[in-house]
Design an enzyme around this catalytic site. Sequence first.
Site, PDB file in Angstrom:
ATOM      1  N   LYS A  92       2.642   7.417  -3.874  1.00 56.64           N
ATOM      2  CA  LYS A  92       3.319   7.797  -5.123  1.00 56.64           C
ATOM      3  C   LYS A  92       3.730   6.585  -5.950  1.00 56.64           C
ATOM      4  O   LYS A  92       4.737   6.586  -6.625  1.00 56.64           O
ATOM      5  CB  LYS A  92       4.571   8.616  -4.795  1.00 56.64           C
ATOM      6  CG  LYS A  92       4.220   9.942  -4.153  1.00 56.64           C
ATOM      7  CD  LYS A  92       5.408  10.862  -4.106  1.00 56.64           C
ATOM      8  CE  LYS A  92       5.062  12.125  -3.347  1.00 56.64           C
ATOM      9  NZ  LYS A  92       6.179  13.061  -3.274  1.00 56.64           N
ATOM     10  N   ASN A  93       2.922   5.556  -5.873  1.00 55.20           N
ATOM     11  CA  ASN A  93       3.270   4.307  -6.536  1.00 55.20           C
ATOM     12  C   ASN A  93       2.434   4.147  -7.807  1.00 55.20           C
ATOM     13  O   ASN A  93       1.201   4.208  -7.759  1.00 55.20           O
ATOM     14  CB  ASN A  93       2.997   3.195  -5.517  1.00 55.20           C
ATOM     15  CG  ASN A  93       2.951   1.820  -6.110  1.00 55.20           C
ATOM     16  OD1 ASN A  93       2.175   1.536  -7.028  1.00 55.20           O
ATOM     17  ND2 ASN A  93       3.770   0.934  -5.600  1.00 55.20           N
TER      18      ASN A  93
END
Lengths: 421, 331
Positions: B110-111
């Site tokens: 989720k970066n």
Amino acid sequence: MVESQVFQMYELLSSVPRNAQSVLLELQRDKHIEFLTNGLRQLGPSFCVLDANRPWLCYWILHSIALLGDSVDDELENNTIDFLSRCQDPNGGYGGGPGQMPHLATTYAAINALITLGGHRSLSSINRGKVYTFLRRMKDPSGAFRMHDAGEMDVRACYTAISVASVLTILDDELVKGVGNFILSCQTYEGGISGEPGSEAHGGYTFCGLATMVLIGEVNRLDLTSLIDWVVFRQGVEGGFQGRTNKLVDGCYSFWQGGVFALIQKLHSIIEEQLRLLDAGGSAIDSPQLASISCHSGKRGLHDTSGSAKFSNIGFNFLKEPAEMEPLFHSIALQQYIILCSQLQEGGFRDKPGKHRDYYHTCYCLSGLSVAQYSYSKDADSPPLPRAVFGPYSNLLEPIHPLYNVILDLYHEAHEFFSTS
Amino acid sequence: MEWKEEGEERPLSQRPEWSDVTPVPQDDGPNPVVPIAYKDDFTETMDYFRAVYFADERSLRSLHVTAEAIHMNAGNYTVWHFRRLILGALNADLHEELNFIKKVANGNPKNYQIWHHRRWVAEKLGSDATSKELDFTKKILSLDAKNYHAWSHRQWVLQELGGWEDELDYCKQLLEDDIFNNSAWNQRYFVITKSPFLGGLEAMRESEVNYTVGAIIAKPENESPWRYLRGLYKDDAQSWVNDPQVSSVCLTVLSAKRNTVFALSTLLDLLCHGFQPSQDFINAVDALKTPDLDQSDSNLATAVCSVLGHMDPMRVNYWAWRKNKLPAQTA
């Protein structure tokens, strides 16, 4: 699963003796301040994953402290100003730490943090001219903004850029052009707003998109009735908000979604007009009457093209709009979720039971709590009635400016400072 | 292209290839706030990164130190940016880079920075990367079917590089796995409106309405297909009002008297757009009224608002507002 944990907590509340109950309903101010101040002074090694987000840490912490009606001592204040100055790039904008490239999000965070500190030294440390240069450089031909040089482009970038430009009174036609078109293309079939065209409607981006449209005077172009219909259904049975349809609630959406309602309440006349046009069988959008209502720049009107003057008072005048509608969300239920499920007795706030506390969630749970507490207040001058506040009245936080998410009084101080310098 | 194996254990200061470099410490100042208690290896890696970054040295060893820095903090966008400059300068094999990203993404799905980097690489590789990108996002989505970044990337791949052929099928599969997956519904909308292999929204409308109605009947409490149904008629409210399938699915759900909130809400919207209800609708809503409700509501729309206010207390203010704002001629 989350539902059952949450309802367990609500049941627990009703089953414990009176005096224990009252503890659970109270905002643990001292514990929160301790948690927050400790973070400002020192962070452990695991925070290396936030090494490119240190202005955010400053903002989350300082804003939370300010919401709790407190402030930091002179030493911490000066150290913060100095530190953020080291994050400032010589060519404009702020990076995630000293020596890092400037980035729109960390610029937003740094500037909001400095506004939260307030005072001449803090506000004058911002090189507005250079910030403007940086914002222009981040502007993409499509109208949107990139987060950093050759960085990603999305609705978040638009909000951080426009919010900063607006609060520093450096917003102009060059920065604004095309932004409205981009955000419009991000309103999905569900009614909410996505990060990029085609993506899913999402609470964070919906707040960013709506706030940006207000700040550039184009909020009438959004389909507000379908936006409202989407956002009301984001409040779950637990009282908290979810970020997207059919996902779990999360304390941080207390602000991202809750804040949308705070904005909506002041858009009463535009919404009325859109409803009226729908009723008359026309298209809700594209009405010349709406354009003139939408531009809140006081008496100047749309023909004044003198750069920043056109946009510089939108944020300020927005506050003067009376909140003519009751809040469309369940304010008490949201407050209940924040205090009983997100709050930790030992200080700090979290996403939901079972998750760890952190500064991001502390900031946005408190911001959402403030929004909820003031949601029945017609104007900024009248304090909320006791029945608008969940738990003891001493739970009352400071009010915020819902477009920028800084404390209202501190916004006024900054606005005064930047308008006259 | 050869570079040192990752997992090199010796500190940078002890590696011969770095002996000519003076590490640059972070300029935190004497009294920083939010200071992080960096571990020694973190400090060292970043000191060497700063050295080559400030010198703008776009070399193999620079590339290596960006990999080490990224492993320690995948969120450092400055490191990623410089890595891209180096890859460009070295004319690096970008297929290898995709492997690198894959490894980093495993721990950090989720970066933002990882996905942006992936997009940059894929753009350079062009249609050579299409199937790899679709596979990669599929893999990530198999672990988290709602990963926002993965979906955005997948949409970007489809639009820029193609690969639409199996996408509608993919959506169908995901919805079979979980009919409540709103991301899959959103993707379905994306496909039917934008795929060059399908005819566009209007052409797809009929079959999509059939599909959606089926999903609603199966789980009337599922918000996704209700919104999707409305979305199929975006910008054409009259066709939506006039489609008998739309009003009929409302009636079916209302008559079953279970999980009726979305059916009522849809009926309300239809009424606001001029829908003329038959007696069946009036009866169905009547059957949902509780004794304490005002039985004398003058019209169906008002009655629907009253029922909703009672049945959906979280949104009691919203339903009151809707009642207040009903257009004059609503049935």
